[in-house]
Design an enzyme around this catalytic site. Structure first.
Site, PDB file in Angstrom:
ATOM      1  N   ARG A 231     -18.389  26.920   4.489  1.00  5.31           N
ATOM      2  CA  ARG A 231     -17.239  26.819   5.382  1.00  5.31           C
ATOM      3  C   ARG A 231     -16.067  26.170   4.671  1.00  5.31           C
ATOM      4  O   ARG A 231     -16.241  25.201   3.919  1.00  5.31           O
ATOM      5  CB  ARG A 231     -17.571  25.964   6.613  1.00  5.31           C
ATOM      6  CG  ARG A 231     -18.176  26.777   7.743  1.00  5.31           C
ATOM      7  CD  ARG A 231     -17.158  27.794   8.307  1.00  5.31           C
ATOM      8  NE  ARG A 231     -17.696  28.710   9.298  1.00  5.31           N
ATOM      9  CZ  ARG A 231     -18.314  29.867   9.023  1.00  5.31           C
ATOM     10  NH1 ARG A 231     -18.510  30.287   7.803  1.00  5.31           N
ATOM     11  NH2 ARG A 231     -18.729  30.648  10.008  1.00  5.31           N
ATOM     12  N   GLU A 260      -7.664  30.234   6.280  1.00  6.25           N
ATOM     13  CA  GLU A 260      -7.965  31.608   5.835  1.00  6.25           C
ATOM     14  C   GLU A 260      -7.005  32.599   6.475  1.00  6.25           C
ATOM     15  O   GLU A 260      -6.884  32.599   7.700  1.00  6.25           O
ATOM     16  CB  GLU A 260      -9.420  31.965   6.173  1.00  6.25           C
ATOM     17  CG  GLU A 260     -10.390  31.112   5.377  1.00  6.25           C
ATOM     18  CD  GLU A 260     -11.863  31.449   5.638  1.00  6.25           C
ATOM     19  OE1 GLU A 260     -12.156  32.345   6.446  1.00  6.25           O
ATOM     20  OE2 GLU A 260     -12.715  30.797   5.016  1.00  6.25           O
ATOM     21  N   HIS A 279     -13.969  35.583   2.206  1.00  8.81           N
ATOM     22  CA  HIS A 279     -14.996  35.362   3.240  1.00  8.81           C
ATOM     23  C   HIS A 279     -15.863  36.618   3.416  1.00  8.81           C
ATOM     24  O   HIS A 279     -15.971  37.165   4.511  1.00  8.81           O
ATOM     25  CB  HIS A 279     -14.356  34.932   4.568  1.00  8.81           C
ATOM     26  CG  HIS A 279     -15.305  34.136   5.429  1.00  8.81           C
ATOM     27  ND1 HIS A 279     -14.914  33.078   6.207  1.00  8.81           N
ATOM     28  CD2 HIS A 279     -16.650  34.249   5.638  1.00  8.81           C
ATOM     29  CE1 HIS A 279     -15.958  32.582   6.851  1.00  8.81           C
ATOM     30  NE2 HIS A 279     -17.032  33.272   6.525  1.00  8.81           N
TER      31      HIS A 279
END
Ligand code: MLT
Length: 316
Positions: A231, A260, A279
């Site tokens: 994370r 992000e 990601h």
């Protein structure tokens, strides 16, 4: 029958399973938060991946909602305390995408030590930098895993196949559970001091935010490599950039960022010894089928029999 909304792109098996079980199903990826807020009151179930933010505001509008199912592991995009207060169950599908994430961790480690990214970029730019880009091997090195859940255990198994020694720390596990998962139990301090590679496998919570910061980076072995496919926000990105620039760390690879996508001026993005993916850990065909099937099965079972598989809160 309960009415379910899937608010994101998901493998078609997920809506198919709900429909086969007789549920009413709307699949509406790409709703804005306002559009979602306007329709959420109609639904008993909501399926999300990581884009939908299930905020306290949204929950306040979700008068009929009984369960939010997360097709994936992280629930940091869901206000779980607000859901609990509204008696809404939150479920995730831990472990279903562990293989996808674990393979990316190993891939990023190999990409860093073999200079794959810079080698490809310079080659396509007309250079043949065979001498400059000689690398190292991961076999025989020590990997330290901070967090030893489904992904950490899968990384350990893959790393052992490469001949690595694996250390692991997880505050939720005792030593024999870590040993059974194929790693040597170690404290965070021991991992930082002894590991050639440190890989994070923790959720982001108040306790774990910026776990890797200037102080903990200074405790890492000189020349070590840091991997974060867990994370964003577990690592102080400015402090990591400083450690990479000074050469204290040899390299780092991220699949996740505090914001992000990361800002264009994020100092990590300017460094050759930092590589990253957007990601993508769970973005494999196999993992996406696994999470889609699991979230549908768990939610159907909850509505049909009250089964609580994957529940992260209690609403009884
Ligand atoms: C997860 O939490 O399952 C992974 O980070 C992948 C995702 O966010 O979809």
């Amino acid at each position: 029958m309960p009415k379910i909304l899937i608010s994101e792109k998901i493998d078609p098996i997920c809506p198919q399973l709900f429909r086969e079980a007789g549920f009413q199903l709307d699949h509406q990826p790409g709703l804005t938060p306002e559009e979602l807020g306007a329709v959420i009151g109609e639904y008993e179930g909501l399926v999300v991946r990581s884009s939908t933010k299930v905020t306290a505001d949204l929950i306040a509008k979700a008068a009929k909602l009984k369960v939010v199912g997360r097709a994936g592991a992280g629930v940091d995009t869901i206000d779980v305390p607000a859901a609990t207060a509204a008696k809404i169950l939150v479920m995730n599908t831990p472990g279903q995408n562990a293989a996808g994430v674990a393979e990316l961790v190993i891939g990023l480690m190999l990409a860093l030590v073999r200079h794959v990214v810079i080698g490809c970029t310079t080659l396509k730019g007309g250079l043949w930098e065979k001498n400059r880009l000689s690398g190292t091997e991961i076999g025989g090195k020590t990997l330290g895993l901070i967090g030893f859940g489904a992904v950490g255990r899968k990384v350990a198994a893959l790393a052992r196949g490469f001949g690595m020694t694996v250390l692991a720390h997880d505050p939720l596990l005792n030593d024999s559970q870590i040993t059974a998962g194929g790693a040597k139990p170690a404290s965070i301090a021991d991992i930082l001091a002894g590991a050639d590679f440190v890989s994070l496998h923790l959720p982001k919570t108040k306790e774990t935010a910026n776990l890797i910061n200037a102080e903990t980076l200074a405790k890492m072995k000189k020349g070590a490599i840091l991997i974060n496919c867990a994370r964003g926000g577990l690592v102080d990105e400015a402090a990591l950039a400083a450690a990479l620039k000074s050469g204290h760390l040899a390299g780092a690879a991220f699949d996740v960022f505090a914001a992000e996508p990361p800002a264009a001026d994020n100092p990590l993005l300017a460094l050759d010894n930092f590589i990253a993916t957007p990601h993508l850990g769970a973005s494999t065909a196999e993992s996406q089928v696994n999470v889609a099937v699991a979230v549908a099965r768990q939610m159907i079972a909850y509505f049909q029999s009250g089964a609580l598989e994957g529940a992260v809160n209690s609403v009884s």
